[in-house]
Design an enzyme around this catalytic site. Structure first.
Site, short mmCIF file in Angstrom:
data_model
loop_
_atom_site.label_atom_id
_atom_site.label_comp_id
_atom_site.label_asym_id
_atom_site.label_seq_id
_atom_site.Cartn_x
_atom_site.Cartn_y
_atom_site.Cartn_z
N GLY A 1 0.83 -1.20 0.00
CA GLY A 1 0.00 0.00 0.00
C GLY A 1 0.86 1.24 0.00
CD GLN B 1 3.23 5.82 2.61
OE1 GLN B 1 2.25 5.29 2.13
NE2 GLN B 1 4.23 5.13 3.12
CB CYS C 1 5.17 2.18 7.21
SG CYS C 1 4.74 3.70 6.36
CG LEU C 2 6.47 0.96 1.14
CD1 LEU C 2 5.89 1.25 -0.23
CD2 LEU C 2 7.58 -0.08 1.05
CG HIS D 1 -0.47 1.30 7.21
ND1 HIS D 1 0.49 0.92 8.12
CD2 HIS D 1 0.17 2.10 6.32
CE1 HIS D 1 1.65 1.48 7.79
NE2 HIS D 1 1.49 2.20 6.70
CD GLU D 2 -1.03 2.43 2.71
OE1 GLU D 2 -0.62 3.60 2.61
OE2 GLU D 2 -0.27 1.49 3.00
CG HIS E 1 0.25 6.93 5.42
ND1 HIS E 1 1.36 7.42 6.05
CD2 HIS E 1 0.50 5.61 5.21
CE1 HIS E 1 2.25 6.44 6.23
NE2 HIS E 1 1.75 5.33 5.72
ZN ZN Z 1 2.63 3.52 5.67
#
Ligand code: ZN
Length: 158
Positions: free
Chosen positions: A46, A51, A91-92, A133-134, A137
């Site tokens: 995701g 991000q 998380c990226l 999670h997304e 953000h």
């Molecule tokens: Zn993330």
């Protein structure tokens, strides 16, 4: 399509609330395809626009094992949730780390797709976790704020 630079923890853009998308134009479509490209290249499941430094309410998700079921969610909202699941999350924007987070086990989401159609679906387990999670953000929340206990090092990024 192009890869975008993934912002990492400490970048103030990750703490800001993203704005709703008012028109799904070519620029938004390009952003969506770039985000998918960037997510797949980073082996993520995701990615949210903040991000990559864009404060708009759009996320991309693909939790399929083959990585062939891309989802683009524009102005997404969770309209129902139930149950709980507790497990490791990564998380990226927080490379090389993971931490334990409790999320709903099932969520129902309403969003627009790239064709400006309203879609609604219910996801469980990993999909529910990815959606929560997304969407966090988009509200300037990174999962590390919700971690129970300590972050730990992981060999591979999630
Ligand atoms: Zn993330």
């Amino acid at each position: 399509m192009a890869l975008r630079k993934i912002r990492t923890l400490g970048d103030p853009v990750l703490e800001k609330v993203a704005k709703p998308i008012t028109e799904i134009n070519d620029k938004i479509k390009e952003l969506a395809y770039d985000m998918l490209d960037t997510m797949y290249t980073a082996n993520g499941v995701g990615l949210a626009a903040p991000q990559v430094g864009v404060l708009k309410r759009i996320v991309v998700i693909d939790v399929s094992p083959e990585g062939d079921k891309p989802m683009v969610l524009i102005n997404p909202e969770i309209i129902a949730k139930s149950g709980t699941q507790t497990g490791d999350e990564g998380c990226l924007s927080v490379p090389g780390k993971a931490g334990c987070v409790t999320r709903p086990n099932e969520v129902t989401v309403r969003a627009l797709n790239l064709k400006n159609q309203q879609i609604e679906f219910t996801g469980t387990e990993l999909l529910a976790r990815a959606v929560c999670h997304e969407l966090d953000h988009l509200d300037g929340i990174v999962y590390v704020q919700k971690v129970e206990g300590e972050l730990h090092q992981v060999a591979t990024e999630e």
